[in-house]
Design a protein around this motif. Structure first.
Motif: not given
Length: 317
Positions: A73-77, A150-158, A46-48, A51-56
């Protein structure tokens, strides 16, 4: 006697170009680990978020670290162009649409890996992409959530279990080397069903109460409801000729121990006013049960309740 030379370790694959189509919590987590391992990763979202990933860079927060991972990161397929593998991480409801969007841009032979809830995502993607593009299902065992743009949190496993397909072994090696325990298994259908049973046991209840798994399991009468859900799912699986690996009852109980503070993806979708995947979870079991003559009253009731909650939330919006 001559000393034998040690057997050389198998060579790891060189850097791969990997596109993540539908870069939500699952795709961002795996994409971040792959990027840190030196692979060329692009997140499509998604755009927001983009944009966050492209910036930081992508903020990756785990139990042991809180870092920003630089990646594209991109919004385009069309960003899937040139990818060796595409991780299809869109919601189950968007599978066909996402497959249609990437189809004109896929490189010949690019592996499309479906990392989704439900048991038919790979079949639905394959119906759109056709025989020219290999598609493999993956069973995903990870607890993650988007905490903001632009912020992912990992809680467990993987861990991941991948179906055999051209390119599966190479991708599995890359994932394992990136710190993502991965195996290629011919019995992915059984593993997908095992995960479906777990999702049916907890996702709708977590969504309707907006509570995590540990809280759910502690409530009076919850154990009996969960047991009924599991037994209905197993009855449908047996009627459908599916063999589930391991001890599914132990696996259902184990979720409370390994992810006590995790709210289901269905709960997260409902809280954000987004469509849930309930039709591919309890709804799928109810429909398949009806087709096979297996009663599924508890799964049917939870499917209806979640759809009511979705409608009520939409009405308030």
């Amino acid at each position: 006697m001559h000393a034998q030379s040690p057997t050389p370790a198998p060579a790891l694959p060189g850097p791969l170009r990997i596109a993540v189509m539908g870069a939500g919590a699952v795709g961002c987590y795996f994409g971040a680990l792959l990027a840190r391992a030196g692979h060329d990763v692009v997140l499509i979202g998604r755009p927001a978020h983009v944009q966050a990933i492209q910036a930081r860079g992508l903020r990756l927060q785990t139990a042991t670290e809180d870092v920003h991972v630089p990646l594209a990161a991109s919004t385009e397929p069309q960003a899937v162009q040139g990818a060796d593998a595409v991780l299809l991480c869109v919601k189950s409801t968007d599978t066909e649409d996402a497959a249609r969007q990437i189809l004109p841009h896929l490189a010949p032979g690019a592996l499309v890996l479906t990392l989704q809830n439900g048991v038919a995502g790979d079949e639905r993607a394959r119906a759109v992409l056709g025989p020219a593009h290999p598609v493999a299902a993956a069973v995903v065992y990870v607890a993650t959530a988007m905490e903001g743009a632009g912020h992912v949190r990992h809680y467990g496993r993987g861990e991941l279990v991948i179906a055999p397909a051209p390119g599966s072994e190479r991708l599995a090696q890359a994932l394992s080397a990136a710190g993502i325990p991965t195996q290629v298994s011919p019995d992915v259908r059984g593993a997908l069903w095992a995960k479906l049973v777990i999702n049916c046991a907890y996702n709708a209840l977590s969504a309707l109460t907006q509570q995590p798994y540990g809280w759910l399991a502690a409530q009076d009468g919850a154990g009996e409801v969960i047991a009924d859900l599991v037994e209905e799912c197993l009855a449908v699986a047996r009627a459908d000729g599916v063999r589930l690996p391991g001890d599914i009852h132990a696996a259902v109980r184990g979720i409370v121990l390994t992810m006590p503070g995790q709210r289901s993806s269905t709960a997260q979708d409902l809280a954000r006013g987004r469509p849930t995947e309930i039709e591919h979870l309890n709804g799928y079991v109810a429909r398949r049960g009806a087709a096979l003559g297996v009663p599924t009253p508890v799964n049917h009731a939870l499917r209806v309740l979640v759809r009511m909650a979705e409608a009520a939330a939409h009405q308030k919006a």
